[in-house]
Scaffold this motif. Sequence first.
Motif, short mmCIF file in Angstrom:
data_model
loop_
_atom_site.label_atom_id
_atom_site.label_comp_id
_atom_site.label_asym_id
_atom_site.label_seq_id
_atom_site.Cartn_x
_atom_site.Cartn_y
_atom_site.Cartn_z
N GLU A 20 -7.32 -1.64 8.52
CA GLU A 20 -6.24 -0.86 9.16
C GLU A 20 -4.88 -1.56 9.04
O GLU A 20 -3.84 -0.96 9.32
N LYS A 21 -4.91 -2.82 8.64
CA LYS A 21 -3.64 -3.56 8.51
C LYS A 21 -2.83 -3.08 7.31
O LYS A 21 -1.63 -3.30 7.24
N GLU A 22 -3.51 -2.43 6.35
CA GLU A 22 -2.84 -1.94 5.15
C GLU A 22 -2.33 -0.52 5.37
O GLU A 22 -2.76 0.19 6.27
N THR A 23 -1.41 -0.12 4.51
CA THR A 23 -0.85 1.24 4.60
C THR A 23 -1.88 2.26 4.14
O THR A 23 -2.83 1.92 3.42
N ARG A 28 -5.70 4.50 0.08
CA ARG A 28 -6.04 5.57 -0.85
C ARG A 28 -6.21 5.02 -2.27
O ARG A 28 -7.12 5.41 -2.99
N ALA A 29 -5.31 4.12 -2.64
CA ALA A 29 -5.44 3.47 -3.95
C ALA A 29 -6.72 2.66 -4.03
O ALA A 29 -7.41 2.65 -5.06
N TRP A 78 -6.08 -0.86 -12.31
CA TRP A 78 -4.90 -1.50 -11.72
C TRP A 78 -3.64 -0.74 -12.14
O TRP A 78 -2.74 -0.49 -11.34
N GLY A 79 -3.59 -0.31 -13.40
CA GLY A 79 -2.47 0.49 -13.88
C GLY A 79 -2.43 1.86 -13.23
O GLY A 79 -1.35 2.36 -12.89
N LEU A 80 -3.59 2.49 -13.04
CA LEU A 80 -3.64 3.80 -12.39
C LEU A 80 -3.15 3.73 -10.95
O LEU A 80 -2.50 4.66 -10.45
N ALA A 81 -3.47 2.64 -10.27
CA ALA A 81 -3.01 2.47 -8.89
C ALA A 81 -1.49 2.46 -8.83
O ALA A 81 -0.89 3.01 -7.89
#
Length: 298
Positions: A20-23, A28-29, A78-81
């Motif tokens: 929960e600390k992340e956005t 979603r990514a 990683w690129g798609l994120a």
Amino acid sequence: MDSITHTLFGLTLYGALKTEKETKRYNRALLVTAIGASQIPDIDVVSQFWDTQGLYQMWHRGITHSIFITPIWAFVFWGLAWLLFRIKDIRLFFIAWLAVFIHVTSDLFNAWGTGYLEPFSKIRITFGTIPIIDFVFWIIMLGAFIIAKRSSIPSQKVFRTAWLLVAVHIAAQSLCGYIIYEQHEENYEKIALSANFIPYHFTVIGKKDDIVEIVEDNLFQSEKLLYTLQSSENADLDLLFRERPEAKTLYEWAPFVVIVDNDKHLGLYDPRFYRNGQSFLFEYIEKKGQLDEMHVKN
């Protein structure tokens, strides 16, 4: 493993890492990365649409499942994120790498095997200690989702415990399979192992000269001979390979095969997948049709 299991692996990995600390955008990514990277090696199934030389058996679980390709898949996600979510976080690269690693490594334990060391080796590595669909995995991971939703235990802890249980199950079942393999190895020239859907139950497939035996065994009961098959080792397979390229691929791909040469068929099949009198990996030609065709040409 099957697609459902790989999806559950991705969701369980997401649950073990989500915080929960992340956005919301980062999470979603993370979800897309964990699930997508858990599935991506199986993109090779599309090759069957343009396979005209019968090589799909080699392509499936081939180079896309190589341990050496895993960082390339990780870089893709990683690129798609960054493209989809504008998240440029090196952690997603390593998470994608882990997800792909779990996919290609878990597939080693099935009877089907993978080209884990391609392109440096064409050997198909297979342990045969975990069935392609393992319901124990499903129970563990689905149980984790239920507990995470209905209890006050932190979800990360629940899903990480699920991963520990998955690892313990793989280790225990593989140890059991190894013991059974060792018990039968001296009886045959060639031997393969295939895990059954019932936990800790295995099928041992052994070949000596032109005889193939299929034996059901586990550590808790006496072994049971299921089938004795005879292989026509002296059959000329040139016509079969010429007419059915898939047969040559299967011959090279499988640990060993049973060759059928009778009045009706010339073919071969993989005895690891022999059930109820037939194997679903059976490549053959009708003898009468081939002889008539050769007669017309002459």
